[in-house]
Design a protein around this motif. Structure first.
Motif, mmCIF file in Angstrom:
data_model
loop_
_atom_site.group_PDB
_atom_site.id
_atom_site.type_symbol
_atom_site.label_atom_id
_atom_site.label_comp_id
_atom_site.label_asym_id
_atom_site.label_seq_id
_atom_site.Cartn_x
_atom_site.Cartn_y
_atom_site.Cartn_z
ATOM 1 N N CYS B 605 41.742 25.394 43.649
ATOM 2 C CA CYS B 605 41.765 23.970 43.931
ATOM 3 C C CYS B 605 40.521 23.660 44.760
ATOM 4 C CB CYS B 605 43.014 23.573 44.716
ATOM 5 S SG CYS B 605 43.075 21.797 45.057
ATOM 6 N N ALA B 606 39.762 22.662 44.318
ATOM 7 C CA ALA B 606 38.576 22.245 45.066
ATOM 8 C C ALA B 606 38.877 20.944 45.784
ATOM 9 C CB ALA B 606 37.397 22.050 44.112
ATOM 10 N N GLU B 607 38.407 20.849 47.015
ATOM 11 C CA GLU B 607 38.489 19.585 47.753
ATOM 12 C C GLU B 607 37.068 19.070 47.944
ATOM 13 O OE1 GLU B 607 42.614 19.877 50.311
ATOM 14 O OE2 GLU B 607 40.730 20.239 51.373
ATOM 15 N N VAL B 608 36.798 17.879 47.414
ATOM 16 C CA VAL B 608 35.435 17.337 47.479
ATOM 17 C C VAL B 608 35.458 15.896 47.966
ATOM 18 C CG1 VAL B 608 34.936 18.698 45.392
ATOM 19 C CG2 VAL B 608 35.175 16.219 45.189
ATOM 20 N N SER B 609 34.284 15.466 48.418
ATOM 21 C CA SER B 609 34.096 14.032 48.639
ATOM 22 C C SER B 609 32.777 13.636 47.994
ATOM 23 C CB SER B 609 34.091 13.703 50.136
ATOM 24 O OG SER B 609 33.009 14.351 50.770
ATOM 25 N N VAL B 610 32.698 12.387 47.591
ATOM 26 C CA VAL B 610 31.471 11.871 46.988
ATOM 27 C C VAL B 610 31.115 10.588 47.739
ATOM 28 C CG1 VAL B 610 30.367 11.040 44.873
ATOM 29 C CG2 VAL B 610 32.101 12.844 44.735
ATOM 30 N N SER B 611 29.905 10.570 48.298
ATOM 31 C CA SER B 611 29.510 9.384 49.063
ATOM 32 C C SER B 611 29.167 8.233 48.118
ATOM 33 C CB SER B 611 28.287 9.706 49.931
ATOM 34 O OG SER B 611 27.143 9.810 49.103
ATOM 35 N N LYS B 612 29.032 7.025 48.695
ATOM 36 C CA LYS B 612 28.671 5.862 47.867
ATOM 37 C C LYS B 612 27.347 6.083 47.158
ATOM 38 C CE LYS B 612 31.158 2.078 50.019
ATOM 39 N NZ LYS B 612 31.203 1.506 51.351
ATOM 40 N N ALA B 615 26.354 11.441 46.783
ATOM 41 C CA ALA B 615 26.186 12.813 47.278
ATOM 42 C C ALA B 615 27.528 13.539 47.251
ATOM 43 C CB ALA B 615 25.617 12.800 48.695
ATOM 44 N N LEU B 616 27.526 14.664 46.566
ATOM 45 C CA LEU B 616 28.740 15.472 46.455
ATOM 46 C C LEU B 616 28.804 16.470 47.594
ATOM 47 C CD1 LEU B 616 31.165 16.724 44.717
ATOM 48 C CD2 LEU B 616 29.408 18.263 43.788
ATOM 49 N N LYS B 617 29.984 16.586 48.190
ATOM 50 C CA LYS B 617 30.198 17.632 49.187
ATOM 51 C C LYS B 617 31.471 18.374 48.798
ATOM 52 C CE LYS B 617 30.072 19.669 53.345
ATOM 53 N NZ LYS B 617 29.053 20.688 53.627
ATOM 54 N N VAL B 618 31.345 19.670 48.588
ATOM 55 C CA VAL B 618 32.528 20.491 48.335
ATOM 56 C C VAL B 618 32.961 21.041 49.689
ATOM 57 C CG1 VAL B 618 33.516 22.403 47.028
ATOM 58 C CG2 VAL B 618 31.608 21.107 46.055
ATOM 59 N N HIS B 619 34.125 20.588 50.156
ATOM 60 C CA HIS B 619 34.552 20.943 51.506
ATOM 61 C C HIS B 619 35.266 22.281 51.559
ATOM 62 C CE1 HIS B 619 33.697 16.908 53.100
ATOM 63 N NE2 HIS B 619 34.062 16.497 51.900
ATOM 64 N N ARG B 620 36.163 22.464 50.625
ATOM 65 C CA ARG B 620 37.069 23.604 50.739
ATOM 66 C C ARG B 620 37.540 24.009 49.347
ATOM 67 N NH1 ARG B 620 43.316 22.509 52.188
ATOM 68 N NH2 ARG B 620 43.991 24.559 52.895
ATOM 69 N N ILE B 621 37.651 25.317 49.194
ATOM 70 C CA ILE B 621 38.193 25.862 47.951
ATOM 71 C C ILE B 621 39.376 26.744 48.329
ATOM 72 C CG2 ILE B 621 37.781 27.432 46.012
ATOM 73 C CD1 ILE B 621 35.923 25.192 45.614
ATOM 74 N N ALA B 705 33.652 25.659 38.418
ATOM 75 C CA ALA B 705 33.152 24.385 37.885
ATOM 76 C C ALA B 705 34.281 23.422 37.512
ATOM 77 C CB ALA B 705 32.227 24.633 36.701
ATOM 78 N N PRO B 706 35.285 23.851 36.738
ATOM 79 C CA PRO B 706 36.314 22.865 36.362
ATOM 80 C C PRO B 706 37.099 22.323 37.561
ATOM 81 C CG PRO B 706 36.916 25.061 35.564
ATOM 82 C CD PRO B 706 35.496 25.135 36.035
ATOM 83 N N ALA B 707 37.347 23.136 38.562
ATOM 84 C CA ALA B 707 38.071 22.625 39.739
ATOM 85 C C ALA B 707 37.252 21.526 40.408
ATOM 86 C CB ALA B 707 38.365 23.764 40.722
ATOM 87 N N VAL B 708 35.951 21.760 40.523
ATOM 88 C CA VAL B 708 35.086 20.764 41.160
ATOM 89 C C VAL B 708 34.918 19.532 40.259
ATOM 90 C CG1 VAL B 708 32.699 20.316 41.893
ATOM 91 C CG2 VAL B 708 33.888 22.375 42.685
ATOM 92 N N LEU B 709 34.752 19.728 38.971
ATOM 93 C CA LEU B 709 34.605 18.582 38.053
ATOM 94 C C LEU B 709 35.860 17.715 38.066
ATOM 95 C CD1 LEU B 709 32.821 20.331 35.040
ATOM 96 C CD2 LEU B 709 31.786 18.740 36.674
ATOM 97 N N ASN B 710 37.019 18.355 38.111
ATOM 98 C CA ASN B 710 38.268 17.595 38.160
ATOM 99 C C ASN B 710 38.417 16.849 39.487
ATOM 100 O OD1 ASN B 710 38.981 18.288 35.558
ATOM 101 N ND2 ASN B 710 40.221 20.057 36.182
ATOM 102 N N ALA B 711 37.924 17.466 40.557
ATOM 103 C CA ALA B 711 37.969 16.789 41.865
ATOM 104 C C ALA B 711 36.992 15.607 41.886
ATOM 105 C CB ALA B 711 37.641 17.781 42.976
ATOM 106 N N ILE B 712 35.848 15.780 41.230
ATOM 107 C CA ILE B 712 34.876 14.674 41.147
ATOM 108 C C ILE B 712 35.495 13.494 40.393
ATOM 109 C CG2 ILE B 712 32.703 13.949 40.052
ATOM 110 C CD1 ILE B 712 31.600 16.747 40.763
ATOM 111 N N PHE B 713 36.224 13.800 39.342
ATOM 112 C CA PHE B 713 36.898 12.722 38.601
ATOM 113 C C PHE B 713 37.909 12.010 39.512
ATOM 114 C CE2 PHE B 713 40.589 11.244 36.186
ATOM 115 C CZ PHE B 713 39.981 10.281 35.371
ATOM 116 N N ALA B 714 38.654 12.820 40.260
ATOM 117 C CA ALA B 714 39.645 12.221 41.167
ATOM 118 C C ALA B 714 38.960 11.326 42.204
ATOM 119 C CB ALA B 714 40.448 13.327 41.868
ATOM 120 N N ALA B 715 37.758 11.750 42.623
ATOM 121 C CA ALA B 715 37.035 10.998 43.658
ATOM 122 C C ALA B 715 36.356 9.761 43.104
ATOM 123 C CB ALA B 715 36.002 11.905 44.325
#
Lengths: 184, 732
Positions: B605-612, B615-621, B705-715
């Protein structure tokens, strides 16, 4: 013959004016601990200290280093692998393939010398070396462990050997020999 | 102690070979790193100490030398395999050291050490049985030797930490004292292995055996080798794959200091040999080379994209997994979800570029090189040298990374031998520049994938069609393994059953097929291999279906995983640990992925944030692995963390593009790697369920990659379907 002050000794070398310090160290002075990774100062595998500052030796012509400037390579960092960064690296099993680790260690030792109490941001900014195996989280942990060790030593709380006693955060079990190797 | 260096027997044969082959090498000849090794192992005359068996030598001072056939490249196999042997041997772990037998010795001894190949995360899982037996047999012989000396039944003796005891007579001895006698005994035919519940060393978080030298600069890598009288070579092969060397003008090169010779290498490369590598490289840079670029001179990534895209709807496709009638189910469905993905060519970019050292004479050829497959390197040496295997030898040196580049093809070994052949008796060290390494790779295969799901009125999946189009690794590297136009490895992680790499979802109607489209860019086994793109395609598309049907991505997976408890267990472990049922911290979004590959079940499970600004930040896996038996948990954690560096670097930044038939990216400035500042916190859960042996070095790459891509979609609501991410804007 030109001269370089490397690891406390003045050494003679002969090279064209454009020969990078890296290749003088590796091919003329036999110091192969410093690695070639990219040749364009991108990866940091070739990092050495010049007067204490981290320098990417693959783009620095040897001819531009004055004999009065003090070069330190991984081989000269400590006599016996006992720099707190080296000891923390052993305690946390930081290296994987290890190829980038000489440069990583030279960058880390320069950082903790310049900033004895580095923040995560300081670590992010100083540690731009590339590691393809992916040791970064242990590198960060190793720097923090060494910083703690150095602070303890300064405060007179068990210098040097404290690492042996302090249970490392990863619960890695060492043999006595593994922790004292290098201490000779 | 110097781990992972060639065995002393190898040194002995080398010195003899070198003496016979080159008079200039005889006087004062020594290999510095081996001398160094001697200094660190006081009683190192193991050539004079008979082995107990192929795997174990015990010296009189009780030092245990465990022979390791697989190659250490950072993955920790040296330590893990030694643990397996030492567990059964019942020796003192503090006295264990290791050495590499050579490929030539393996052949001469009817492959006593089995397979040398170190790829496919196979090091431990495919040799665990015979190396443990090697340890157990050696222990039995040592105990028997003690019992014989005491004239008591061996069954009355006990053994622990290299000490053999006979309680009744209160006698004790150590392995070192009885090893010479033990070596003369006949090995037992049948040997029982310990019950896993009695293991004391397997499963322990012991430190690696090879760390200290890597912190002092003393570890010798291939690139560091120095032989007396050695010259250095730099090489350039035709940058257009399949092109040839036409000719060169060396007038400028000859003006460079230290140049010894300029040689053609096969029909497609030229090398400059000089006193130092720096001079060789400078000479090569000054060389005016004319290439015959051949049929691929105009090839480009854009043109390939069209060819591969056409494969998505082509009729010719090999079926990898089929259940029911997916096409009919989709045609009859109330609604369909469709998406097209792609995965680019990528270079392994080992930190240590390809290199090898060779000495050739008409009688013998010897090569020193970092390789994932010593026997493969020996075969390449023999072929290029024009000498039989028996007149060749390869000494494995420590690898500065492998990732699959140093295993299946030994192109650099072939080159160094072809150079050395033109300078008989002189040791030649060939080092590839980073630029050469980048443009002469064996690249991660290029594929596209069209995913189509049919849904009924309730949003339940009625059929799934996964059409992969693109490159086959086996078609290039092992064409004999292609059966009826099918490359079975293409379907990694998508197979219907099997212990290696199976799909973890049940679909009433399923079709997974592959239209093979092979560009001229040579493919290779790139850490994680085909599992990488397959996990992206499937795991991102499952998320797309979840979004289209307004289901929670975990809930949808649970529905599909009822027949796949081990796949589900790692996913559940991740979900529980990350707190999937509770919201993520403000501004942070989560994505899930799971797969099965190289015999292990993994999820993340990837936890990410994307700024306005995007900018992508992957915080925790949070990552879970079920590798059956966990030999060294702290090294498994290191591999899992490293997998996110390798996998996220690939997902975020890496792509090798083709223009005018050649690879455009030449160094880390245009082929960036993940750096420390990008590195998320990684929490590794080892969910070892026992009963099988799974691989560790590769499977986790595929979920990064898929965990982060799915988190990007969520974000962001943005669905990124083509890597790397650097080509996309995540700006709101």
């Amino acid at each position: 013959m030109a001269k370089l002050n490397v690891n406390g000794t003045v050494r003679d070398f002969q090279a064209d004016s454009d020969t990078p310090l890296l290749w003088v160290l590796r091919e003329q002075l036999g110091l192969t601990g410093t690695k070639y990774g990219c040749g364009i100062a991108q990866c940091g595998s070739c990092t050495v200290h010049i007067d204490g500052a981290p320098v990417r030796s693959c783009v620095r012509p040897a001819s531009s280093v004055k004999p009065t400037e003090k070069i330190v390579t991984i081989e000269g960092l400590s006599k016996d692998g006992s720099h707190p960064i080296q000891k923390a690296w052993v305690a946390l099993d930081v290296p994987q393939c290890g190829f980038c680790q000489s440069g990583m260690i030279m960058a880390a030792t320069a950082l903790v010398k310049a900033k004895p109490n580095p923040t995560d941001k300081d670590i992010d900014e100083a540690m731009t070396n590339i590691c393809r195996c992916g040791t970064y989280n242990r590198v960060r942990a190793g720097i923090k462990m060494a910083v703690q060790e150095m602070a303890n030593a300064k405060a007179g709380k068990g210098a040097g050997k404290a690492t042996k006693k302090v249970a490392n955060a990863l619960g890695i079990e060492h043999t006595e020999g593994q922790l004292s190797r290098g201490e000779a | 102690m110097k781990n992972g260096q060639p065995v002393n027997a190898g040194r002995r044969s080398f010195v003899k070979g070198a003496a016979a082959s080159a008079g200039s090498l005889v006087v004062g000849f020594h290999v510095p790193f081996l001398k160094n090794a001697d200094a660190q192992t006081p009683s190192s005359a193991s050539t004079a100490i008979p082995e107990i068996n192929a795997w174990v030598v015990v010296k009189p001072d009780d030092t245990v030398v465990v022979r390791i056939a697989r190659s250490e490249m950072g993955q920790g196999t040296l330590t893990g395999l030694a643990q397996l042997v030492a567990e059964e041997l019942e020796c003192d772990w503090a006295k264990v050291t290791t050495e590499y037998p050579t490929p030539g010795q393996n052949l001469a001894r009817s492959r006593a050490w089995g397979d040398f190949g170190t790829g496919g995360s196979r090091g431990i899982r495919q040799s665990q049985d015979y190396v443990r037996k090697g340890g157990a047999i050696a222990r039995t012989m040592l105990v028997q030797a003690a019992a014989d000396e005491w004239k008591v039944p061996a069954t009355e003796c006990t053994v622990a930490k290299s000490v053999i005891s006979h309680a009744a007579s209160k006698r004790q001895t150590t392995f070192g004292k009885v090893s010479a006698a033990a070596a003369k005994l006949t090995p037992p035919k049948d040997i029982a292995l310990k019950d896993p519940k009695n293991w004391t060393l397997i499963g322990k978080r012991v430190a690696r055996l090879d760390t200290v030298e890597k912190t002092t600069g003393k570890q010798i890598y291939g690139m560091d080798l120095k032989l007396p009288g050695m010259l250095n070579a730099a090489i350039k092969a035709c940058p257009v794959f399949g092109g040839k060397l036409k000719g060169f003008d060396d007038s400028a090169t000859m003006k460079v200091a230290g140049i010894k010779k300029i040689v053609r290498v096969g029909d497609d490369a030229v090398a400059v040999v000089a006193d130092t590598w720096w001079h060789a490289k400078k000479g090569l840079d000054a060389l005016k080379i004319e290439w015959d670029e051949g049929a691929n001179a105009k090839a480009s990534s854009a043109a390939y994209a069209e060819v591969v895209k056409a494969g998505l709807t082509a009729k010719d496709a090999a079926v990898g997994n089929k259940n029911g009638d997916a096409l009919a189910a989709i045609a009859a469905s109330a609604k369909t979800v469709e998406a097209v993905y792609s995965y680019p060519h990528q270079n392994h970019a080992c930190m240590e570029t390809m290199n090898a050292t060779a000495v050739w004479t008409a009688e013998k050829c010897e090569v020193w090189t970092p390789t994932q497959n010593g026997e493969g390197a020996l075969a390449a040496t023999s072929e290029a040298a024009g000498l039989p295997n028996s007149k060749c030898e390869v000494y494995k040196l420590h690898l500065g990374g492998g990732f699959g580049r140093r295993g299946a093809v030994h192109d650099w070994v072939r080159q160094v031998v072809l150079i050395a052949k033109q300078m008989p008796g002189t040791p030649i060290k060939l080092i590839w520049s980073r630029e050469e390494d980048m443009v002469q790779g064996k690249y991660h295969p290029l594929t596209h994938c069209k995913m189509v799901a049919g849904l009924d009125e309730k949003g339940e999946i009625t059929g799934l069609h996964m059409r992969i189009s693109g490159q086959s690794i086996l078609a290039s590297l092992r064409p004999e393994a292609i059966r009826n136009g099918m490359d079975p490895v293409v379907f990694q992680g998508l197979n219907d059953g099997g212990g290696e790499a199976m799909i973890g979802y049940g679909f009433a109607n399923l079709l997974i097929d592959h239209a093979m489209r092979n560009p001229h860019v040579p493919p290779g086994f790139w850490r994680g291999v085909n599992l990488n793109q397959n996990a992206i395609y499937l795991e991102c598309f499952i998320d797309e279906i979840a979004a289209a049907t307004k289901q929670d991505p975990l809930a949808l997976r649970r529905k599909l995983m009822t027949k796949y408890p081990k796949h589900q267990a790692v996913l559940e472990a991740v979900a529980k640990h990350v707190g999937w049922d509770k919201p993520a911290p403000a501004g942070v979004f989560r994505g899930l992925a799971q797969t099965h590959g190289f015999g292990s079940y993994v999820a993340a499970c990837a936890e990410v944030s994307v700024s306005k600004e995007g900018a992508l930040k992957v915080h925790r896996i949070v990552a879970a692995t079920d590798c059956g038996y966990a030999v060294n948990p702290q090294q498994i954690e290191a591999q899992v963390e490293g997998s996110f560096v390798y996998g996220l670097g690939a997902a975020l930044y890496q792509e090798c593009t083709v223009k005018d038939g050649r690879i455009v990216e030449t160094n880390f400035h245009d082929y960036p790697s993940l750096k420390l500042a990008d590195m998320p916190k990684v929490e590794t859960l080892i969910v070892a369920s026992g009963g099988f042996w799974g691989g560790v070095g590769e499977p986790t790459i595929a979920v990064a990659a898929p965990a982060v891509l799915n988190a990007i979609f969520a974000a962001t609501g943005k669905r990124i379907r083509d890597l790397p991410l650097k080509n996309h804007s995540l700006k709101a």
